[in-house]
Structures are given as C-alpha cells and as structure tokens.
Design a protein around this motif. Structure first.
Motif, short mmCIF file in Angstrom:
data_model
loop_
_atom_site.label_atom_id
_atom_site.label_comp_id
_atom_site.label_asym_id
_atom_site.label_seq_id
_atom_site.Cartn_x
_atom_site.Cartn_y
_atom_site.Cartn_z
N VAL A 375 41.47 57.31 56.26
CA VAL A 375 42.44 57.66 57.31
C VAL A 375 43.37 58.76 56.81
O VAL A 375 43.63 59.76 57.51
N ILE A 376 43.87 58.59 55.59
CA ILE A 376 44.83 59.56 55.03
C ILE A 376 44.17 60.92 54.84
O ILE A 376 44.78 61.97 55.09
N SER A 377 42.90 60.93 54.44
CA SER A 377 42.21 62.21 54.22
C SER A 377 41.77 62.85 55.53
O SER A 377 41.75 64.08 55.65
N LEU A 378 41.42 62.03 56.54
CA LEU A 378 40.95 62.57 57.81
C LEU A 378 42.08 63.14 58.65
O LEU A 378 41.92 64.16 59.32
N GLU A 379 43.22 62.46 58.67
CA GLU A 379 44.32 62.85 59.55
C GLU A 379 45.63 62.98 58.78
O GLU A 379 46.58 62.23 59.01
N PRO A 380 45.70 63.92 57.83
CA PRO A 380 46.96 64.06 57.07
C PRO A 380 48.13 64.49 57.94
O PRO A 380 49.29 64.24 57.61
N GLY A 381 47.84 65.13 59.07
CA GLY A 381 48.92 65.57 59.96
C GLY A 381 49.34 64.53 60.97
O GLY A 381 50.36 64.70 61.64
N GLN A 382 48.56 63.45 61.11
CA GLN A 382 48.91 62.39 62.05
C GLN A 382 49.86 61.41 61.36
O GLN A 382 49.44 60.49 60.67
#
Length: 456
Positions: A375-382
């Motif tokens: 999750v952290i790597s896929l959506e760092p901007g979320q």
C-alpha cells in the motif's frame, strides 16, 4: 451521522439484532429474503409491462440468479441497495396497476415511495422513471399528469429539505470529493463498467480495478460516445413507438444518475448495478423471447444464460466466504489497487489473531506486512491510505510485543495527523499495555493512555 439517516434500513438491522443477536448468518438470511422478494417483484413488474407470464418468470429468474446481485446478499452493509430496490419495485408495480379509480393502489404507492426514500437517496430517481412511463403510455393531458405525479414530487422535495436541514447536502456540496469535470469523465468511463457487468458478469470484484479519469483518455472518449449513441437510439425508439423499451433504458440511467451527479469516495462497485439490473433482466427476457432465427435457439440460449449466471453466482459466493478470500480475490483481479491490499492486510491481521498454530499465525503476520508495505509503495501520495497502512504495521508490532516500535510508529502518525482516531486509540492501547505489564507501577503510561483515549 444524521446526514445519512435511513430509518427504514436501520429498523431492519434493529429487528435482526433482536432476533439473531450477533449471529451474522441471521442478517444474511434477511438479505436473501429481500433479494428473493425483489426477484418476485421484478417478475410482477415484467408482467405489468408485457402481460406475458412466461416472460415475467424468466425476468425474475434472470434477476435472481445474476452475479451482480451477489454483493447485496452476502454483504450485510449493502442491504441499503436491495432494500431500496424492494420499495422502488413495489412502487413501480403499484403505479403501473393504478387507474383513476384505484385509490388504494395509489395510496399504497405513496407509502412505498416514502419507505424507499428513507432507505436510500437512490429512490429520488423514481419520479423521473414513472413520468417516462406515463408519457410513453398515457394519452391524458398535462393536468392529469400533474395531479398524478404531485404526491411523489412532494415526497421527494420533503426528503431533500430534510437532507439539507441535517447538513448532509450542504457538506457534500461544499466539499466535493472531486471537481465536476473529473467526476463526469470518471462516470462516463463507468458506463462501460456497468454495461459489461450486466451483459458479461465475469471477473467481478468487491473493489474493481477502476481509477479516476482526469483526462480525455480513449476509454473516456469511447464510453462517452457509447452514452451518446444510446441516447440517440433511445430517441429513435421513442419516435418509432417502442416507448416501453425506452422506459427500461431510462430506468437504468436514472438509477445510476445520483452517483454521476454526486462525487463519492467509491468510484464504482457491483451493488450500484442492483437496481439497474431489474430493468436489464426484463429487457433481456424480452429479447430472449424474440429469438426465432434458429429453431430451438431461444430455449438453448435461455437455459445457457441461466446456467452461466448460476455458476458465476456460486463462484462469487465462495469468494464471499470470508474477509480473507474476499480481499485475496480483489487483489488477484486488481493487484495495483492499494485499498484492496490494505483490507487484505487487515484480514491477515484478524486471521493471525485467530490462528490455531504459531506457524499459521506467523504466516498471516508476514502476509499482512507484505500487504501494508505494498500500500505504501503503490500510493505514496494517498495520505489516508498510507496512514492506515502504517497503523496496521503498528498493530502487528504491538501484537508481537514490540511496544517500542509500535509507539514510535504511532507517535509519528500523530505528528502527521494529530486527529487520526485509530492512531490515538492504538497508541493509548500501547501505553496501557506498558502499564499492565508493570502491574500498575508505571502510572505515567496509564495516565498517557487515559489522555489519548479522551482525545479519541
């Protein structure tokens, strides 16, 4: 939340609670009963539309067995979609049965319309649909139409005023999830998703691999052209006298219109197709009954469609067997969807806590870590998703007894968002664990836990 007040829906949950306590199977049985009633109402509405009993039974069967209907059956919180459909279908059937002398049918329709509105706002689509029906089939004048539709319009107006008074509409309009242009492009693309879900319901997912459309991509342009073509076809059918077919198309569009106009956090999902599915089932049955090109083709195609729907619905039922299987399936179908991986991590955490052996527990813990890190790597901007993923990692550290790491991670989360309730509660739990390990000697940790709980 008063803005989402749904008294009819909440009453069904209260009855389930009184009858079944905390047994989830009781709630699911209620969902199944509601779906079965909806299938019967679809058959009744088809009979009102066509006067053909065989076609009506086929429409009810197609609706009852369609895979797009599985989520409102297996997901307790999706009852709002099936329950509002129950009252919308009942109101529509009563409306089609009404003539100028049938006061009982008319008043019953007002009651079911009110029940639909206080179940879910989707029922606001019904006056438009029923007006289309009267324009298609009635030869009476505007005054008669005005008198006939004024009660439904009045009920809808009362509902909107109440939604404004509770603050739900002002909040939603003041802070939309996305701008209007992005919303319209996204929902134009969603038209293709819903059509494919209705006509070829293979590869369904609780969290579809679907993203925001913030530019005029080929997918957006293609979907928009499809919508325009459907509108042109509807006008042509209306002028040619095939107005009952247009009525079914307006039903589908009107059922999806609230989510087109009001930006929501969830872009698309299967349960939003539940109400459009009623019109699709009637239209599909109508089409299957007209197959005459090849002898026996009508029966073969009908049986084949019903068998396919049964098989796919059974497969979806297996997926809904547990949270773990549900989110594993969602990740397999959309590996780049960060929210699916977040919920998969949560499911692994719960499975680790209920594991029967240390080896099984460790396996689930490692899988949860992989999911949260993805999750952290896929959506760092979320921001919210990454906060939730870090919160999940902190819970794993806490469960493993690594209180120092959990405290450090949760403290950093609160530095980024001081009002993040989950982090406040979990950090309070970490401090309370320290106090409990010291058997009350660590009063500072106990005091910090109390302060954090009060903030939450």
């Amino acid at each position: 939340d008063r803005g989402m007040y749904r008294p009819v829906l909440l009453t069904t949950y209260a009855l389930d609670r009184a009858l079944h306590g905390g047994d989830a199977h009781g709630y699911l049985r209620t969902n199944l009963v509601i779906h079965a009633l909806n299938a019967m109402f679809v058959a009744w509405l088809a009979w009102r539309l066509t006067g053909r009993s065989t076609l009506s039974l086929l429409a009810g069967a197609l609706f009852g067995m369609h895979p797009a209907a599985t989520e409102p059956v297996y997901y307790v919180s999706a009852r709002s979609d099936s329950l509002v459909a129950l009252f919308v279908l009942a109101t529509s059937g009563l409306w089609l049965a009404v003539d100028r002398q049938s006061g009982w049918f008319r008043r019953s329709g007002w009651l079911t319309m009110a029940a639909a509105l206080w179940t879910k706002a989707t029922a606001l689509m019904l006056p438009l649909v029923l007006l289309t029906w009267d324009l298609a089939c009635s030869t009476l004048g505007r005054k008669w139409l005005l008198r006939r539709h004024a009660p439904l319009a009045g009920l809808s107006l009362v509902y909107l005023v109440c939604s404004w008074w509770t603050g739900f509409l002002p909040r939603s309009l003041a802070a939309p999830t996305r701008d209007l242009g992005t919303q319209l492009m996204t929902q134009a693309k969603a038209a293709t998703y819903y059509l494919s879900l209705l006509f070829w319901p293979v590869g369904g997912s609780v969290h579809p691999a679907f993203g925001v459309a913030d530019s005029l991509s080929p997918a957006v342009i293609g979907s928009a052209l499809l919508v325009v073509a459907a509108a042109v076809a509807g006008v042509a059918l209306w002028r040619s006298g095939l107005r009952r077919h247009v009525f079914l198309g307006v039903w589908v569009v009107a059922a999806l219109l609230p989510t087109v106009l009001m930006p929501l956090n969830v872009l698309v999902n299967e349960r939003r197709a539940y109400l459009p599915l009623a019109a699709f089932a009637i239209g599909a049955a109508w089409g299957l009954r007209r197959l005459r090109a090849v002898p026996g083709s009508r029966t073969s195609v009908t049986i084949g469609a019903l068998m396919l729907f049964c098989l796919l619905s059974h497969q979806r039922g297996d997926v809904w067997a547990s949270e773990l299987t549900l989110w594993q399936d969602a990740v397999e179908r959309g590996p780049h969807m960060a929210r699916s991986r977040l919920y998969l991590g949560d499911a692994h955490v719960e499975a680790a806590r209920n594991a029967l052996s240390p080896g099984e527990e460790q396996q689930h813990r490692e899988s949860a870590i992989v999911a949260y890190e993805a999750v952290i790597s896929l959506e760092p901007g979320q921001r919210m998703l990454t906060l939730q993923a870090h919160n999940g990692l902190a819970i794993l550290e806490w469960d493993a007894g690594d209180l120092a790491s959990a405290q450090e991670r949760l403290t950093s989360l609160l530095m980024e968002d001081p009002d993040y309730v989950d982090a406040l509660v979990n950090l309070g739990g970490v401090h309370f664990s320290r106090a409990r390990e010291s058997r009350g000697a660590d009063r500072e940790s106990l005091q910090q836990a109390t302060q954090l709980y009060e903030r939450a």
